[in-house]
Design a protein around this motif. Sequence first.
Motif, PDB file in Angstrom:
ATOM      1  N   UNK A 225       0.835  -1.211   0.000  1.00  0.00           N
ATOM      2  CA  UNK A 225       0.000   0.000   0.000  1.00  0.00           C
ATOM      3  C   UNK A 225       0.868   1.258   0.000  1.00  0.00           C
ATOM      4  N   UNK A 226       1.915   1.249   0.830  1.00  0.00           N
ATOM      5  CA  UNK A 226       2.749   2.441   0.964  1.00  0.00           C
ATOM      6  C   UNK A 226       3.561   2.702  -0.303  1.00  0.00           C
ATOM      7  N   UNK A 227       4.074   1.625  -0.915  1.00  0.00           N
ATOM      8  CA  UNK A 227       4.819   1.799  -2.167  1.00  0.00           C
ATOM      9  C   UNK A 227       3.898   2.352  -3.257  1.00  0.00           C
ATOM     10  N   UNK A 228       2.675   1.831  -3.317  1.00  0.00           N
ATOM     11  CA  UNK A 228       1.742   2.314  -4.341  1.00  0.00           C
ATOM     12  C   UNK A 228       1.371   3.772  -4.085  1.00  0.00           C
ATOM     13  N   UNK A 229       1.319   4.152  -2.820  1.00  0.00           N
ATOM     14  CA  UNK A 229       0.843   5.495  -2.465  1.00  0.00           C
ATOM     15  C   UNK A 229       1.869   6.592  -2.762  1.00  0.00           C
ATOM     16  N   UNK A 230       3.123   6.339  -2.413  1.00  0.00           N
ATOM     17  CA  UNK A 230       4.203   7.338  -2.615  1.00  0.00           C
ATOM     18  C   UNK A 230       3.896   8.679  -1.945  1.00  0.00           C
ATOM     19  N   UNK A 231       3.113   8.649  -0.872  1.00  0.00           N
ATOM     20  CA  UNK A 231       2.821   9.894  -0.153  1.00  0.00           C
ATOM     21  C   UNK A 231       1.715  10.726  -0.783  1.00  0.00           C
ATOM     22  N   UNK A 232       1.051  10.171  -1.801  1.00  0.00           N
ATOM     23  CA  UNK A 232      -0.012  10.947  -2.467  1.00  0.00           C
ATOM     24  C   UNK A 232      -1.197  11.181  -1.520  1.00  0.00           C
ATOM     25  N   UNK A 233      -1.613  10.137  -0.835  1.00  0.00           N
ATOM     26  CA  UNK A 233      -2.783  10.252   0.051  1.00  0.00           C
ATOM     27  C   UNK A 233      -2.459  10.029   1.519  1.00  0.00           C
ATOM     28  N   UNK A 234      -1.459   9.209   1.820  1.00  0.00           N
ATOM     29  CA  UNK A 234      -1.310   8.688   3.184  1.00  0.00           C
ATOM     30  C   UNK A 234      -0.259   9.393   4.018  1.00  0.00           C
ATOM     31  N   UNK A 235      -0.553   9.494   5.282  1.00  0.00           N
ATOM     32  CA  UNK A 235       0.396  10.028   6.255  1.00  0.00           C
ATOM     33  C   UNK A 235      -0.197   9.866   7.642  1.00  0.00           C
ATOM     34  N   UNK A 236       0.295  10.661   8.577  1.00  0.00           N
ATOM     35  CA  UNK A 236      -0.287  10.663   9.924  1.00  0.00           C
ATOM     36  C   UNK A 236      -0.670  12.088  10.294  1.00  0.00           C
ATOM     37  N   UNK A 237      -1.807  12.229  10.951  1.00  0.00           N
ATOM     38  CA  UNK A 237      -2.224  13.524  11.490  1.00  0.00           C
ATOM     39  C   UNK A 237      -1.915  13.551  12.978  1.00  0.00           C
ATOM     40  N   UNK A 238      -1.400  14.680  13.431  1.00  0.00           N
ATOM     41  CA  UNK A 238      -1.173  14.918  14.859  1.00  0.00           C
ATOM     42  C   UNK A 238      -2.131  16.027  15.267  1.00  0.00           C
ATOM     43  N   UNK A 239      -3.010  15.703  16.206  1.00  0.00           N
ATOM     44  CA  UNK A 239      -4.058  16.658  16.583  1.00  0.00           C
ATOM     45  C   UNK A 239      -4.004  16.846  18.098  1.00  0.00           C
ATOM     46  N   UNK A 240      -3.916  18.107  18.510  1.00  0.00           N
ATOM     47  CA  UNK A 240      -3.787  18.416  19.941  1.00  0.00           C
ATOM     48  C   UNK A 240      -4.828  19.456  20.330  1.00  0.00           C
ATOM     49  N   UNK A 241      -5.300  19.306  21.559  1.00  0.00           N
ATOM     50  CA  UNK A 241      -6.323  20.243  22.021  1.00  0.00           C
ATOM     51  C   UNK A 241      -6.183  20.449  23.528  1.00  0.00           C
ATOM     52  N   UNK A 242      -6.816  21.525  23.996  1.00  0.00           N
ATOM     53  CA  UNK A 242      -6.799  21.870  25.415  1.00  0.00           C
ATOM     54  C   UNK A 242      -8.239  22.017  25.863  1.00  0.00           C
ATOM     55  N   UNK A 243      -8.555  21.415  27.006  1.00  0.00           N
ATOM     56  CA  UNK A 243      -9.893  21.573  27.562  1.00  0.00           C
ATOM     57  C   UNK A 243      -9.951  22.937  28.259  1.00  0.00           C
ATOM     58  N   UNK A 244     -10.944  23.749  27.959  1.00  0.00           N
ATOM     59  CA  UNK A 244     -10.989  25.079  28.580  1.00  0.00           C
ATOM     60  C   UNK A 244     -11.056  25.005  30.100  1.00  0.00           C
ATOM     61  N   UNK A 245     -10.658  26.077  30.730  1.00  0.00           N
ATOM     62  CA  UNK A 245     -10.772  26.136  32.187  1.00  0.00           C
ATOM     63  C   UNK A 245      -9.437  26.315  32.854  1.00  0.00           C
TER      64      UNK A 245
END
Length: 245
Positions: A225-245
Amino acid sequence: MVDLKRAEYPLSSKYDAGWLLDCDMGPNPLWLLEDLARDLDLQPGMKVLDLGSGKGATSVFLAKEYGVQVWAADLWVDPSDAAANFAAHGVEATALRAEAHTLPFARAFFDAIVCIDAYEYFGTADNYLAYLTAFLKPGGRLGIATPAMTREIRDLGYIPEHIKKLVGWEALAWHTADWWRFHWEITELVEVTSARLQETGWRDWLTWAEAASEHTGTPDGSLEMLHADQGEYLGFALVSARKPG
Ligand SMILES: C[S@@+](CC[C@H](N)C(=O)[O-])C[C@H]1O[C@@H](n2cnc3c(N)ncnc32)[C@H](O)[C@@H]1O
């Protein structure tokens, strides 16, 4: 001998590649966590939930590199596997079997929750963020690293063939970083502090899959899958958030 040392991940480079690959349940968990932690402001003594912690490599890393107290919760892996890893690394962390929708913790117990390559299995439902953030103190941090797409499958109108071949409909849980930002921000339950597609995501994933193949002597399932993709669609998302207060 497989080499997983990378200049851009100096903390992860301290860990034995053979051990990391023995713990393998998905690509490069320490690299993902080291990058994610840059957005999280972890401080010694904090109470941190490692949700979907697998065999506990990320929990060892959290305890040793940031001095936090770790609760390692996972559904599929026997907690004794993670506990053995904690003992081997001289880490005091709590391993438990837990399902992400029925977590056995008090409300507002944690300073931070991290989730490395697991949130996609249970976290895309609209109501999940409200459930999970109830376990965070006001001001607490949530950070996830999750397989991501450069374009939404909904916008493409199809699952690219090479991705569908390996993961089928489950790719529907793989989103863009912007999708995650909107999905969390619109709730006003958290302030999103960062939502980014890792520049090195596809390359890191491929490097890990190649290392895992060398380590086991069997081609890793994601290589094709990764060889076929070559970075066209796939990667990782890093998502961070803070709870208010
Ligand atoms: C791809 S593995 C990643 C494990 C580890 N975080 C790592 O990166 O090495 C996904 C993990 O998510 C956990 N998981 C999946 N569904 C879960 C659920 N409903 N509740 C708790 N954990 C879950 C599995 O037990 C598994 O260990």
